[in-house]
Motif scaffolding. Structure first.
Motif, PDB file in Angstrom:
ATOM      1  N   UNK A 117       0.850  -1.161   0.000  1.00 33.41           N
ATOM      2  CA  UNK A 117       0.000   0.000   0.000  1.00 33.41           C
ATOM      3  C   UNK A 117       0.900   1.229   0.000  1.00 33.41           C
ATOM      4  N   UNK A 118       0.459   2.277   0.683  1.00 39.67           N
ATOM      5  CA  UNK A 118       1.255   3.494   0.777  1.00 39.67           C
ATOM      6  C   UNK A 118       2.149   3.415   2.013  1.00 39.67           C
ATOM      7  N   UNK A 119       3.440   3.151   1.789  1.00 39.31           N
ATOM      8  CA  UNK A 119       4.379   3.054   2.904  1.00 39.31           C
ATOM      9  C   UNK A 119       4.443   4.378   3.668  1.00 39.31           C
ATOM     10  N   UNK A 120       4.428   5.485   2.956  1.00 42.42           N
ATOM     11  CA  UNK A 120       4.491   6.784   3.613  1.00 42.42           C
ATOM     12  C   UNK A 120       3.292   6.980   4.532  1.00 42.42           C
ATOM     13  N   UNK A 121       2.094   6.618   4.053  1.00 43.83           N
ATOM     14  CA  UNK A 121       0.890   6.796   4.872  1.00 43.83           C
ATOM     15  C   UNK A 121       0.945   5.936   6.126  1.00 43.83           C
ATOM     16  N   UNK A 122       1.404   4.702   5.976  1.00 44.38           N
ATOM     17  CA  UNK A 122       1.493   3.788   7.120  1.00 44.38           C
ATOM     18  C   UNK A 122       2.439   4.347   8.173  1.00 44.38           C
ATOM     19  N   UNK A 123       3.605   4.801   7.735  1.00 42.83           N
ATOM     20  CA  UNK A 123       4.606   5.286   8.687  1.00 42.83           C
ATOM     21  C   UNK A 123       4.208   6.635   9.281  1.00 42.83           C
ATOM     22  N   UNK A 124       3.593   7.511   8.488  1.00 38.81           N
ATOM     23  CA  UNK A 124       3.156   8.805   9.011  1.00 38.81           C
ATOM     24  C   UNK A 124       2.070   8.620  10.068  1.00 38.81           C
ATOM     25  N   UNK A 125       1.107   7.759   9.781  1.00 43.05           N
ATOM     26  CA  UNK A 125      -0.003   7.544  10.715  1.00 43.05           C
ATOM     27  C   UNK A 125       0.509   6.917  12.016  1.00 43.05           C
ATOM     28  N   UNK A 126       1.408   5.956  11.879  1.00 45.19           N
ATOM     29  CA  UNK A 126       1.979   5.317  13.066  1.00 45.19           C
ATOM     30  C   UNK A 126       2.768   6.314  13.900  1.00 45.19           C
ATOM     31  N   UNK A 127       3.564   7.158  13.244  1.00 39.56           N
ATOM     32  CA  UNK A 127       4.342   8.171  13.971  1.00 39.56           C
ATOM     33  C   UNK A 127       3.431   9.134  14.728  1.00 39.56           C
ATOM     34  N   UNK A 143      -6.520   7.470   7.870  1.00 41.75           N
ATOM     35  CA  UNK A 143      -6.442   6.040   8.176  1.00 41.75           C
ATOM     36  C   UNK A 143      -6.691   5.133   6.970  1.00 41.75           C
ATOM     37  N   UNK A 144      -7.665   5.422   6.089  1.00 46.42           N
ATOM     38  CA  UNK A 144      -7.879   4.531   4.942  1.00 46.42           C
ATOM     39  C   UNK A 144      -6.635   4.325   4.082  1.00 46.42           C
ATOM     40  N   UNK A 145      -5.743   5.322   4.082  1.00 47.71           N
ATOM     41  CA  UNK A 145      -4.534   5.198   3.263  1.00 47.71           C
ATOM     42  C   UNK A 145      -3.558   4.148   3.808  1.00 47.71           C
ATOM     43  N   UNK A 146      -3.755   3.734   5.041  1.00 44.94           N
ATOM     44  CA  UNK A 146      -2.862   2.742   5.631  1.00 44.94           C
ATOM     45  C   UNK A 146      -3.283   1.311   5.310  1.00 44.94           C
ATOM     46  N   UNK A 147      -4.428   1.146   4.661  1.00 45.91           N
ATOM     47  CA  UNK A 147      -4.947  -0.179   4.349  1.00 45.91           C
ATOM     48  C   UNK A 147      -4.486  -0.578   2.951  1.00 45.91           C
TER      49      UNK A 147
END
Length: 371
Positions: A117-127, A143-147
């Motif tokens: 998926x979007x690695x940037x979205x996953x890492x930004x949301x987690x941070x 959040x939907x971008x992390x799926x």
């Protein structure tokens, strides 16, 4: 099944009747075709407009601003991977004609491959969840971008595709796996046409992850420049394509996927996949006119070359090495290889191969311009 009196082709034969890309050459099939035929590199040096992480060059889709390409409505929180997929799907649907999705939207499915998926979205949301005053002090719109299936689902919603919607992930082999999944949907009559392909975005977050993974062991790929892009294909039965005024750009001949546990035996696995795919397509090695390998370099690339050399012997088909032109496009690499195959002269079998360091190989045979 009845055969076409003009060509003898079975109207149920699955064909590629349209395609488009978002690539480091630009948006659309035309700039991609021109760049590949000119053997022109699309990997560019850092110009200060994006963080390239540990790399000095990258193959990014040029001038791709989400709101400029797709408009302001519905794009405030859209990630880059989803935007690339939505834009590419729009170009393909425009090429196919308005009747493809509007008349019977439930008849058109979508199979989209992705890495994570979007690695940037996953890492930004987690941070944000770790650095905010409270873990839930995050932007829910992001959040939907992390799926993983965000790009496939949003593309279908954006373009009103109501058929089966599937996300596939398989490393470098993803694009070939997505094509194979789409053929099963069609052969089992779950839909009448499928948009299939893969997407990968470039981000500094992905760049660092890839760099660390590649330099972490002897069997990993060289830490060369990364790329990004999306390639989508319209796959449907030949009879349906003709009924809607679309010509067959390629016929799907055969596909095989073989796993390997020992990287030292990757060439054996790929050799078996190629042999079985050629047999399914009823194509002899000496008939193949073009090879489009994954061209990964390093030990893995050497094993791919060894497997192909063992099969083709003294026969030397033309070879398109796309990765050195676009950079490593991750999960989108094999789909861009398929697109590269469609830029070649017609009327000859094409073999597309892929190897992933995590233990998968794939081979697909296409007959271009024959139906």
């Amino acid at each position: 099944m009845s055969l076409s009196p003009a060509t003898g082709a079975d109207p149920d034969t699955l064909v590629v009747s349209g395609w488009s890309t978002a690539s480091p050459y630009g948006l659309g099939a035309e700039p991609f075709t021109e760049g590949v035929r000119e053997n022109r590199t699309a990997v560019r040096a850092d110009d200060g407009t994006a963080d390239l992480g540990p790399y000095e060059r990258a193959g990014r889709v040029p001038n791709f601003d989400i709101r400029t390409v797709l408009g302001r409505k519905g794009t405030r929180a859209m990630d880059r991977a989803t935007a690339l997929a939505v834009a590419t799907a729009g170009l393909l649907l425009e090429q196919a004609g308005p009747g493809l999705a509007q008349d019977h939207p439930e008849a058109v499915g979508m199979v989209l491959g992705t890495g994570h998926g979007s690695v940037q979205s996953i890492m930004d949301f987690t941070r944000d969840s770790l650095t905010g005053e409270k873990p839930f002090h995050v932007d829910p719109a992001l959040f939907p971008n992390t799926v993983m299936n965000r790009a496939a689902g949003q593309s279908a919603i954006w373009h009103t595709l109501r058929g089966p919607n599937t996300t596939v992930a398989g490393g470098a082999v993803t694009g070939l796996l997505a094509l194979n999944y789409a053929t099963r949907l069609l052969r089992q009559r779950h839909c009448e046409a499928v948009l299939c392909g893969a997407v990968e975005e470039f981000s500094a977050e992905r760049a660092w992850l890839e760099y660390r993974a590649r330099t972490g062991g002897p069997h990993r790929q060289p830490a060369g420049p990364l790329g990004e892009g999306c390639a989508l294909f319209l796959l449907e039965p030949l009879g349906r394509a003709r009924a809607h005024g679309r010509s067959a750009l390629a016929v799907l001949g055969g596909a095989r996927f073989i796993a390997f546990a020992d990287p030292e035996r990757a060439d054996e696995a790929l050799g078996r996949a190629v042999t079985e795919a050629l047999k399914e397509a009823d194509v002899r090695p000496e008939e193949v006119g073009l090879l489009v390998p994954s061209d990964s370099g390093g030990p893995l690339g050497a094993r791919e070359d060894a497997a192909l050399a063992g099969i083709f012997g003294e026969h030397r088909p033309d070879r398109l090495r796309l990765r050195r032109l676009t950079g490593d496009c991750g999960a989108a690499a094999a789909s861009l290889q398929l697109a590269g195959a469609l830029t070649a002269p017609a009327d000859r079998p094409v073999l597309v191969t892929s190897l992933d360091p995590d233990g998968q190989t794939g081979a697909v045979v296409l007959r271009t311009g024959t139906a």
